[in-house]
Motif scaffolding. Structure first.
Motif, PDB file in Angstrom:
ATOM      1  N   SER A  16       0.807  -1.244   0.019  1.00  0.00           N
ATOM      2  CA  SER A  16      -0.146  -0.016  -0.065  1.00  0.00           C
ATOM      3  C   SER A  16       0.912   1.358   0.029  1.00  0.00           C
ATOM      4  O   SER A  16       2.013   1.277   0.548  1.00  0.00           O
ATOM      5  N   ARG A  17       0.325   2.100  -0.549  1.00  0.00           N
ATOM      6  CA  ARG A  17       1.276   3.658  -0.501  1.00  0.00           C
ATOM      7  C   ARG A  17       1.283   3.968   0.998  1.00  0.00           C
ATOM      8  O   ARG A  17       0.645   3.671   1.779  1.00  0.00           O
ATOM      9  N   SER A  18       2.440   4.735   1.103  1.00  0.00           N
ATOM     10  CA  SER A  18       2.779   4.996   2.624  1.00  0.00           C
ATOM     11  C   SER A  18       1.701   5.852   3.083  1.00  0.00           C
ATOM     12  O   SER A  18       1.022   6.860   2.385  1.00  0.00           O
ATOM     13  N   ALA A  19       1.353   5.765   4.586  1.00  0.00           N
ATOM     14  CA  ALA A  19       0.621   6.745   4.940  1.00  0.00           C
ATOM     15  C   ALA A  19       1.026   8.135   5.228  1.00  0.00           C
ATOM     16  O   ALA A  19       0.238   9.130   5.375  1.00  0.00           O
ATOM     17  N   GLN A  20       2.347   8.254   4.926  1.00  0.00           N
ATOM     18  CA  GLN A  20       2.931   9.341   4.874  1.00  0.00           C
ATOM     19  C   GLN A  20       2.082  10.643   3.466  1.00  0.00           C
ATOM     20  O   GLN A  20       2.414  11.615   3.424  1.00  0.00           O
ATOM     21  N   ALA A  21       1.672   9.752   2.721  1.00  0.00           N
ATOM     22  CA  ALA A  21       0.969  10.635   1.486  1.00  0.00           C
ATOM     23  C   ALA A  21      -0.128  11.337   1.893  1.00  0.00           C
ATOM     24  O   ALA A  21      -0.444  12.526   1.246  1.00  0.00           O
ATOM     25  N   ALA A  22      -0.635  11.123   3.245  1.00  0.00           N
ATOM     26  CA  ALA A  22      -1.795  12.051   3.930  1.00  0.00           C
ATOM     27  C   ALA A  22      -1.262  13.581   4.294  1.00  0.00           C
ATOM     28  O   ALA A  22      -2.107  14.303   4.199  1.00  0.00           O
ATOM     29  N   SER A  23       0.076  13.487   4.110  1.00  0.00           N
ATOM     30  CA  SER A  23       0.551  15.038   4.675  1.00  0.00           C
ATOM     31  C   SER A  23       0.562  15.958   3.515  1.00  0.00           C
ATOM     32  O   SER A  23       0.254  17.227   3.548  1.00  0.00           O
ATOM     33  N   GLY A  24      -0.032  15.478   2.204  1.00  0.00           N
ATOM     34  CA  GLY A  24      -0.196  16.559   1.126  1.00  0.00           C
ATOM     35  C   GLY A  24      -0.073  15.921  -0.228  1.00  0.00           C
ATOM     36  O   GLY A  24       0.573  14.761  -0.532  1.00  0.00           O
ATOM     37  N   SER A  25      -1.108  16.160  -1.155  1.00  0.00           N
ATOM     38  CA  SER A  25      -1.151  15.583  -2.225  1.00  0.00           C
ATOM     39  C   SER A  25      -0.151  15.821  -3.433  1.00  0.00           C
ATOM     40  O   SER A  25      -0.252  15.156  -4.184  1.00  0.00           O
ATOM     41  N   GLN A  26       0.611  16.950  -3.170  1.00  0.00           N
ATOM     42  CA  GLN A  26       1.590  17.147  -4.034  1.00  0.00           C
ATOM     43  C   GLN A  26       2.773  16.157  -4.112  1.00  0.00           C
ATOM     44  O   GLN A  26       3.618  15.857  -5.021  1.00  0.00           O
ATOM     45  N   TYR A  27       3.076  15.622  -3.041  1.00  0.00           N
ATOM     46  CA  TYR A  27       4.264  14.733  -2.557  1.00  0.00           C
ATOM     47  C   TYR A  27       3.749  13.268  -3.077  1.00  0.00           C
ATOM     48  O   TYR A  27       2.847  12.779  -2.311  1.00  0.00           O
ATOM     49  N   VAL A  28       4.243  12.566  -3.640  1.00  0.00           N
ATOM     50  CA  VAL A  28       4.250  11.137  -4.142  1.00  0.00           C
ATOM     51  C   VAL A  28       5.550  10.307  -3.581  1.00  0.00           C
ATOM     52  O   VAL A  28       6.633  10.414  -3.986  1.00  0.00           O
ATOM     53  N   PRO A  29       5.054   9.690  -2.564  1.00  0.00           N
ATOM     54  CA  PRO A  29       6.184   8.792  -1.780  1.00  0.00           C
ATOM     55  C   PRO A  29       6.484   7.731  -2.567  1.00  0.00           C
ATOM     56  O   PRO A  29       5.790   7.273  -3.424  1.00  0.00           O
ATOM     57  N   ALA A  30       7.927   7.549  -2.507  1.00  0.00           N
ATOM     58  CA  ALA A  30       8.518   6.261  -3.212  1.00  0.00           C
ATOM     59  C   ALA A  30       8.019   5.114  -2.781  1.00  0.00           C
ATOM     60  O   ALA A  30       7.505   5.070  -1.465  1.00  0.00           O
ATOM     61  N   PRO A  31       7.802   4.295  -3.653  1.00  0.00           N
ATOM     62  CA  PRO A  31       7.510   2.632  -3.003  1.00  0.00           C
ATOM     63  C   PRO A  31       8.400   2.222  -2.122  1.00  0.00           C
ATOM     64  O   PRO A  31       9.611   2.306  -2.137  1.00  0.00           O
ATOM     65  N   ARG A  32       7.629   1.470  -0.891  1.00  0.00           N
ATOM     66  CA  ARG A  32       8.500   1.296   0.245  1.00  0.00           C
ATOM     67  C   ARG A  32       8.401  -0.493   0.218  1.00  0.00           C
ATOM     68  O   ARG A  32       8.690  -0.975   1.151  1.00  0.00           O
ATOM     69  N   ASP A  33       7.950  -0.957  -0.851  1.00  0.00           N
ATOM     70  CA  ASP A  33       8.153  -2.414  -0.987  1.00  0.00           C
ATOM     71  C   ASP A  33       9.404  -3.163  -1.482  1.00  0.00           C
ATOM     72  O   ASP A  33       9.537  -4.230  -1.829  1.00  0.00           O
ATOM     73  N   GLY A  34      10.389  -2.226  -1.682  1.00  0.00           N
ATOM     74  CA  GLY A  34      11.789  -2.828  -2.056  1.00  0.00           C
ATOM     75  C   GLY A  34      11.902  -3.064  -3.613  1.00  0.00           C
ATOM     76  O   GLY A  34      12.976  -3.543  -3.871  1.00  0.00           O
ATOM     77  N   SER A  35      10.817  -2.532  -4.437  1.00  0.00           N
ATOM     78  CA  SER A  35      11.242  -2.638  -5.691  1.00  0.00           C
ATOM     79  C   SER A  35      12.143  -1.771  -6.480  1.00  0.00           C
ATOM     80  O   SER A  35      12.488  -2.114  -7.801  1.00  0.00           O
ATOM     81  N   LEU A  36      12.487  -0.711  -5.787  1.00  0.00           N
ATOM     82  CA  LEU A  36      13.431   0.292  -6.130  1.00  0.00           C
ATOM     83  C   LEU A  36      14.546   0.214  -5.286  1.00  0.00           C
ATOM     84  O   LEU A  36      14.680   0.087  -4.146  1.00  0.00           O
ATOM     85  N   THR A  37      15.838   0.206  -6.072  1.00  0.00           N
ATOM     86  CA  THR A  37      16.957   0.440  -5.187  1.00  0.00           C
ATOM     87  C   THR A  37      17.213   1.872  -5.004  1.00  0.00           C
ATOM     88  O   THR A  37      16.363   2.713  -5.217  1.00  0.00           O
TER      89      THR A  37
END
Length: 585
Positions: A16-37
């Motif tokens: 799921s998208r990080s709960a941190q996204a709730a802080s603002g619609s403009q910020y798109v959190p990076a995936p936290r599932d380990g799919s990106l180095t």
């Protein structure tokens, strides 16, 4: 392991998208599932969050900030600068590049930007503290196989690098070159168009960075972190929402694993790192400078070493702002209990973070809730492993970190249930009333087992002694004896300011009240006997680790004759004072 298997193996994590996204619609959190180095995460932000603030400082013009649209191009310039100086070819595949060393005291923005650039370019790097001697630096450079050393502009650091290469040349014909680090102006104040780095894939098993231990218990050891390792370490338990929270890190040291980890948390948490203004030479992070950075940047959080917290605790003028902050976190060394209690009593939200170079962050960055249990931390949920009882009188535990999808281990020293593992070597104590709260008692290697069977953990006691400015260092002893003693190195300069540098004995009498105050807070079996208090000779000074703590083994070796003599005298006096029992007729 290839890229696809690595991504698939980690994709089962929090999808799921990080709960941190709730802080603002403009910020798109990076995936936290380990799919990106980690380098791919930086590129993600460059694409999705180009206007997200990364660094913030305050100068004569007011607040200044750098966004990903500033930082990533500057990082690419840094990578090209290094590659050209070191003769490294930048490629678009997973071909391993030659390793470079950074031996510098550059400002945080310049140093961090260079590290990010090398990560993007796939150039492995070994940051080494300039506090080491030329002999130590030469050995670390030799074992790393570095092709080039980059130094900051200070004459002393350039001389250190030259001397290290000179020492290295005595045993090797293949010595690295030396070049000046890129400056802030080289990276951010340029008119020429950007020449982007080749788009590349990243091999998770490839070497990304080498960190070194502090040298507290032995010679500093190089510890290699792979791309996978740095990526794992960057994903920490989001116990709080840090998006757009200004987090002051002006005293951060990017040649230390602690600093490298906090830099890697930034793109995964979304916090804004407040720093001292970029300059050459770099601004020294004094207590005043760090506090000014916090207040001018309106920091909500701060990372501060125990030494600065100790200095702030004595100044009532600091508290009005400190108590407004959401939290101050420290780590790496013990904080004196009286100091911690004092700042918490004055309304400061104080937290401790715990981690190791071999495992990454073990705790959360901050506890989920604010309370008075500032010595305790909560375990980072991203961590694999178990906490096992030591079965000792203190009812302490040890942590065993196991390798797994979310946990790379650069150093393996154990095995549990058939899995590779690392045991950090610290004894932990659970909170008596709050499950999930833990604190560090001390290192198992340092513990002092008395003849009575009781165990003394000296680190916290030594740290409390050193809170007095007249005590430079303290090392406790007494293994196998009935009592503990201490070797104290005095700071003669501090004592001389008070006109008390007449002789060692006088200064010893002067600091004994400090010992007595610390004794009052220690269990009876851990109290230092006055007769077993030894003061170090100026002709035999302590040697210190990167953390600023005495190197215990060397001090014990240097003062073994004095320790043995002290116990001989103590035991003789004790036998004379023992009463002889009467034999009834």
């Amino acid at each position: 392991m290839g890229v696809a298997p690595f991504s698939a193996l980690l994709r089962w994590l929090a999808s799921s998208r990080s709960a941190q996204a709730a802080s603002g619609s403009q910020y798109v959190p990076a995936p936290r599932d380990g799919s990106l180095t980690l380098p791919e995460v930086y590129n993600w932000h460059y694409q999705h969050n180009p206007h997200q603030r990364v660094f913030l400082w305050h100068d004569h013009t007011g607040p200044v900030h750098l966004t990903y649209s500033d930082v990533i191009p500057a990082a690419q310039r840094a990578a090209r600068y290094v590659a050209e100086a070191a003769g490294i070819e930048l490629v678009d595949d997973m071909t391993p590049a030659k390793l470079v060393v950074i031996l510098a005291a550059s400002d945080t923005v310049t140093y961090a930007t260079t590290l990010i650039g090398l990560s993007l370019a796939g150039i492995p790097v070994f940051p080494i503290t300039p506090r080491f001697s030329a002999s130590v630096v030469s050995k670390l450079v030799a074992v790393s196989g570095a092709c080039h050393i980059f130094v900051s502009g200070e004459a002393a650091i350039q001389e250190l690098a030259q001397e290290a290469v000179k020492v290295l040349s005595l045993s090797s014909d293949n010595t690295p070159g030396i070049s000046i680090m890129p400056s802030y102006d080289d990276l951010y104040r340029v008119q020429s168009p950007l020449h982007p780095l080749p788009s590349r894939r990243y091999d998770p098993s490839a070497l990304a960075i080498i960190t070194h231990s502090s040298g507290s218990t032995s010679f500093p050891k190089p510890i290699p972190w792979s791309v996978r390792c740095t990526s794992n370490y960057s994903i920490v338990d989001a116990a709080r929402d840090y998006v757009n929270e200004v987090t002051a890190c002006p005293a951060i040291e990017l040649f230390h694993a602690w600093g490298i980890m906090f830099l890697s948390f930034l793109p995964m948490t979304g916090y804004i790192m407040a720093v001292l203004p970029p300059s050459s030479p770099a601004v020294v992070p004094t207590a005043d400078a760090v506090y000014q950075c916090m207040t001018e940047c309106r920091a909500a959080y701060a990372l501060a070493p125990p030494s600065l917290i100790t200095q702030w605790s004595c100044d009532l003028n600091r508290y009005p702002y400190l108590r407004q902050m959401k939290g101050i976190v420290y780590g790496g060394r013990f904080l004196s209990r009286p100091v911690g209690d004092l700042v918490v009593k004055n309304g400061v939200r104080l937290h401790t973070a715990y981690g190791t170079t071999e495992t990454g962050l073990i705790s959360t960055i901050f506890r989920a809730t604010d309370d008075e249990d500032w010595e305790y931390f909560e375990i980072n949920s991203q961590l694999n492993g178990a906490i096992l009882p030591n079965n000792d009188a203190e009812q302490s535990y040890r942590l065993v970190v196991t390798a797994g999808p979310t946990q790379a281990l650069p150093v393996i020293n154990s095995e549990i249930d058939g899995k590779d593992a690392h045991v950090p070597g610290d004894s932990l104590l659970p909170h008596p009333n709050k499950p999930g709260y833990w604190k560090v008692l001390g290192r198992v290697d340092d513990q002092i087992m008395l003849s009575t069977g009781e165990i003394v953990y000296p680190s916290s006691i030594e740290s409390q002694l050193c809170q007095d400015e007249r005590i430079k260092g303290a090392v406790m002893f007494g293994r196998g004896q009935s009592k503990v003693g201490v070797v104290i190195e005095l700071d003669y300069a501090s004592a001389a300011k008070e006109g008390e540098h007449d002789c060692v004995i006088d200064i010893g009498d002067m600091v004994m009240p400090v010992v007595e105050r610390v004794n009052a807070m220690s269990p009876p079996y851990a109290r230092i006997d006055r007769r077993l208090t030894i003061f170090a000779h100026e002709s035999k000074p302590f040697t210190y680790s990167l953390k600023g703590t005495p190197r215990r083994a060397l001090v014990m070796k240097d003062y073994q004759p004095e320790i043995e003599a002290a116990f001989q005298q103590y035991n003789a006096e004790a036998s004379q004072t023992q009463s002889v029992p009467l034999i009834p007729l």
